[in-house]
Scaffold this motif. Structure first.
Motif, PDB file in Angstrom:
ATOM      1  N   THR A   4      11.264  60.671  39.471  1.00  0.00           N
ATOM      2  CA  THR A   4      10.701  59.374  39.808  1.00  0.00           C
ATOM      3  C   THR A   4      11.547  58.621  40.820  1.00  0.00           C
ATOM      4  N   ARG A   5      12.679  59.158  41.169  1.00  0.00           N
ATOM      5  CA  ARG A   5      13.556  58.500  42.119  1.00  0.00           C
ATOM      6  C   ARG A   5      13.501  59.184  43.474  1.00  0.00           C
ATOM      7  N   ALA A   6      13.693  58.397  44.522  1.00  0.00           N
ATOM      8  CA  ALA A   6      13.710  58.961  45.871  1.00  0.00           C
ATOM      9  C   ALA A   6      14.904  59.899  46.014  1.00  0.00           C
ATOM     10  N   ILE A   7      14.787  60.837  46.938  1.00  0.00           N
ATOM     11  CA  ILE A   7      15.868  61.792  47.201  1.00  0.00           C
ATOM     12  C   ILE A   7      16.468  61.501  48.565  1.00  0.00           C
ATOM     13  N   ALA A   8      17.779  61.423  48.632  1.00  0.00           N
ATOM     14  CA  ALA A   8      18.499  61.234  49.892  1.00  0.00           C
ATOM     15  C   ALA A   8      19.411  62.440  50.083  1.00  0.00           C
ATOM     16  N   GLU A   9      19.065  63.291  51.043  1.00  0.00           N
ATOM     17  CA  GLU A   9      19.828  64.529  51.229  1.00  0.00           C
ATOM     18  C   GLU A   9      20.970  64.337  52.221  1.00  0.00           C
ATOM     19  N   ILE A  10      22.143  64.779  51.816  1.00  0.00           N
ATOM     20  CA  ILE A  10      23.337  64.742  52.645  1.00  0.00           C
ATOM     21  C   ILE A  10      23.747  66.175  52.945  1.00  0.00           C
ATOM     22  N   GLY A  11      23.775  66.536  54.211  1.00  0.00           N
ATOM     23  CA  GLY A  11      24.122  67.893  54.610  1.00  0.00           C
ATOM     24  C   GLY A  11      25.570  68.005  55.038  1.00  0.00           C
ATOM     25  N   LEU A  12      26.286  68.982  54.476  1.00  0.00           N
ATOM     26  CA  LEU A  12      27.672  69.244  54.855  1.00  0.00           C
ATOM     27  C   LEU A  12      27.693  70.483  55.747  1.00  0.00           C
ATOM     28  N   LEU A  13      28.218  70.335  56.956  1.00  0.00           N
ATOM     29  CA  LEU A  13      28.220  71.422  57.926  1.00  0.00           C
ATOM     30  C   LEU A  13      29.478  72.266  57.742  1.00  0.00           C
ATOM     31  N   VAL A  14      29.295  73.461  57.200  1.00  0.00           N
ATOM     32  CA  VAL A  14      30.423  74.340  56.892  1.00  0.00           C
ATOM     33  C   VAL A  14      30.602  75.327  58.051  1.00  0.00           C
ATOM     34  N   TYR A  15      31.356  74.919  59.048  1.00  0.00           N
ATOM     35  CA  TYR A  15      31.573  75.746  60.230  1.00  0.00           C
ATOM     36  C   TYR A  15      32.791  76.651  60.026  1.00  0.00           C
ATOM     37  N   PRO A  16      32.983  77.653  60.899  1.00  0.00           N
ATOM     38  CA  PRO A  16      34.147  78.537  60.764  1.00  0.00           C
ATOM     39  C   PRO A  16      35.453  77.743  60.830  1.00  0.00           C
ATOM     40  N   GLY A  17      36.286  77.871  59.808  1.00  0.00           N
ATOM     41  CA  GLY A  17      37.554  77.164  59.770  1.00  0.00           C
ATOM     42  C   GLY A  17      37.495  75.829  59.059  1.00  0.00           C
ATOM     43  N   ALA A  18      36.320  75.422  58.590  1.00  0.00           N
ATOM     44  CA  ALA A  18      36.195  74.139  57.901  1.00  0.00           C
ATOM     45  C   ALA A  18      37.012  74.154  56.611  1.00  0.00           C
ATOM     46  N   GLN A  19      37.579  73.008  56.282  1.00  0.00           N
ATOM     47  CA  GLN A  19      38.418  72.879  55.085  1.00  0.00           C
ATOM     48  C   GLN A  19      37.543  72.925  53.838  1.00  0.00           C
ATOM     49  N   THR A  20      37.678  73.994  53.076  1.00  0.00           N
ATOM     50  CA  THR A  20      36.822  74.180  51.897  1.00  0.00           C
ATOM     51  C   THR A  20      37.071  73.113  50.834  1.00  0.00           C
ATOM     52  N   SER A  21      38.308  72.631  50.727  1.00  0.00           N
ATOM     53  CA  SER A  21      38.591  71.607  49.723  1.00  0.00           C
ATOM     54  C   SER A  21      37.841  70.321  50.029  1.00  0.00           C
ATOM     55  N   ALA A  22      37.642  70.015  51.320  1.00  0.00           N
ATOM     56  CA  ALA A  22      36.885  68.825  51.692  1.00  0.00           C
ATOM     57  C   ALA A  22      35.406  69.005  51.358  1.00  0.00           C
ATOM     58  N   VAL A  23      34.871  70.193  51.644  1.00  0.00           N
ATOM     59  CA  VAL A  23      33.465  70.475  51.327  1.00  0.00           C
ATOM     60  C   VAL A  23      33.236  70.370  49.820  1.00  0.00           C
ATOM     61  N   ASP A  24      34.114  71.001  49.049  1.00  0.00           N
ATOM     62  CA  ASP A  24      33.977  70.951  47.595  1.00  0.00           C
ATOM     63  C   ASP A  24      34.210  69.532  47.075  1.00  0.00           C
ATOM     64  N   GLY A  25      35.193  68.832  47.662  1.00  0.00           N
ATOM     65  CA  GLY A  25      35.491  67.476  47.221  1.00  0.00           C
ATOM     66  C   GLY A  25      34.335  66.521  47.461  1.00  0.00           C
ATOM     67  N   LEU A  26      33.715  66.619  48.632  1.00  0.00           N
ATOM     68  CA  LEU A  26      32.558  65.773  48.926  1.00  0.00           C
ATOM     69  C   LEU A  26      31.393  66.108  47.996  1.00  0.00           C
ATOM     70  N   THR A  27      31.194  67.395  47.737  1.00  0.00           N
ATOM     71  CA  THR A  27      30.125  67.810  46.827  1.00  0.00           C
ATOM     72  C   THR A  27      30.343  67.192  45.454  1.00  0.00           C
ATOM     73  N   ASP A  28      31.583  67.240  44.964  1.00  0.00           N
ATOM     74  CA  ASP A  28      31.896  66.655  43.663  1.00  0.00           C
ATOM     75  C   ASP A  28      31.755  65.138  43.688  1.00  0.00           C
ATOM     76  N   LEU A  29      32.203  64.506  44.767  1.00  0.00           N
ATOM     77  CA  LEU A  29      32.121  63.046  44.869  1.00  0.00           C
ATOM     78  C   LEU A  29      30.676  62.575  44.762  1.00  0.00           C
ATOM     79  N   PHE A  30      29.790  63.222  45.490  1.00  0.00           N
ATOM     80  CA  PHE A  30      28.379  62.815  45.435  1.00  0.00           C
ATOM     81  C   PHE A  30      27.755  63.135  44.074  1.00  0.00           C
TER      82      PHE A  30
END
Length: 337
Positions: A4-30
């Motif tokens: 019943t709630r709207a969905i707001a999608e946030i895309g994380l761009l995981v490019y070659p060399g991207a810091q995995t801890s930041a990707v995982d951290g943002l995923t957990d934060l959201f």
């Protein structure tokens, strides 16, 4: 409840060399923000859909490789580019990444970068004529490689409405919290920061967050004008110029702009100018009169009045609370008397 709630999608761009801890951290934060929002039992708060996007080997655009809400139909309201602990991607990869980011920005997504992620935004041409920040070790390279942007090497974050760039490797937390603030409100952002035990730069402010324009309204003509205003700081613009940029008759433009953004064009321009003034008050020692002139006000008195109307503080009081140490501004002191 998510049905019943709207969905707001946030895309994380995981490019070659991207810091995995930041990707995982943002995923957990959201994810934490979603949990806190769910406890509020409010249908007004959206569900944050977190997705990861990676380049495939076919040479095409990035593909979704992780989805916290699989099967749901939505478009990206934000694209975040994490930092890198190594080197920048190869030129061909950078161009593919840039094209994808540029497409989503044109469609109304807010874009944000951490550390070296700003190079992707610059490659996309999105930072031309704008201020941006990046890690201090690569600031000179960014400025030389993309001379049409201005690098603010001593500024930890540049929040320019539709684009947010941050400097530090660990600044992904602040970037994530700013998006939570925009999409779910300051209370959810503050509770998320408290749960994660991280500091949120905006959480203690009494004068509201930085201007966060509505970009997901779907009116391409209005969005084109919004991007133009963010790029030029809404300086020396007129109603006729905005209508011409949109390709609309003035009366039609006025109606559609207000319907899409919730503001009149003049009000919108004021918010853009005040947002840029807030940044200058926080991170520079320029006088208030000089800042007023830089953001498009020839009358410093009118600037002070507009600034206080929007933020609830005079420029001098704002600087005292949130800015760097600066010499007393005699003109502003006199105006406050």
């Amino acid at each position: 409840m998510s049905n019943t709630r709207a969905i707001a999608e946030i895309g994380l761009l995981v490019y070659p060399g991207a810091q995995t801890s930041a990707v995982d951290g943002l995923t957990d934060l959201f994810s934490v923000a979603n949990q806190i929002a769910a406890e509020q039992a409010s249908a007004q708060l959206p569900v944050l859909r977190i997705s990861h996007w990676r380049l495939d080997e076919s040479g095409g655009q990035p593909l979704r490789t992780f989805d916290s809400q699989p099967g749901a139909a939505s478009k990206l309201v934000a694209v975040l580019i994490p930092p890198s602990l190594t080197t920048l991607p190869a030129s061909e990869v950078m161009q593919r990444l840039a094209a994808w980011v540029r497409e989503h920005h044109a469609g109304g997504a807010t874009v944000g970068s951490v550390c070296l992620g700003s190079f992707v935004l610059a490659e996309a041409g999105l930072l031309d004529g704008r201020k941006a920040t990046t890690h201090w070790t690569r600031a000179k390279e960014l400025a030389e490689r993309y001379p049409r942007l201005k690098v603010e090497v001593d500024t930890p974050i540049v929040d320019d409405g539709d684009m947010i760039t941050t400097a530090g490797l660990m600044a992904w937390a602040e970037l994530g919290l700013r998006l939570v603030d925009r999409l779910m409100g300051p209370s959810i952002a503050a509770h998320t920061a408290r749960f994660l035990m991280v500091e949120h730069m905006d959480s203690a402010r009494e004068c509201g967050s930085n201007f966060a324009p509505i970009l997901s309204h779907g009116d391409a003509a209005v969005l084109k004008v919004q991007h133009w205003l963010q790029g030029n700081g809404a300086v020396d613009v007129s109603l006729s110029a905005m209508a011409e940029r949109a390709g609309l008759e003035e009366r039609t433009f006025l109606r559609r702009f207000r319907a899409a953004t919730g503001l009149k064009p003049t009000e919108y321009c004021q918010h853009v100018r005040v947002g840029k003034a807030r940044e200058m008050l926080e991170f520079t020692n320029g006088t208030v009169d000089h800042i007023a002139w830089n953001v498009g006000y020839q009358d410093p008195g009118a600037f002070r009045s507009t600034f206080k109307k929007i933020t609830g503080l005079s420029p001098s009081d704002y600087r005292k609370r949130f800015g760097v140490s600066a010499p007393a501004d005699k003109a502003d002191q006199a105006a406050a008397l």
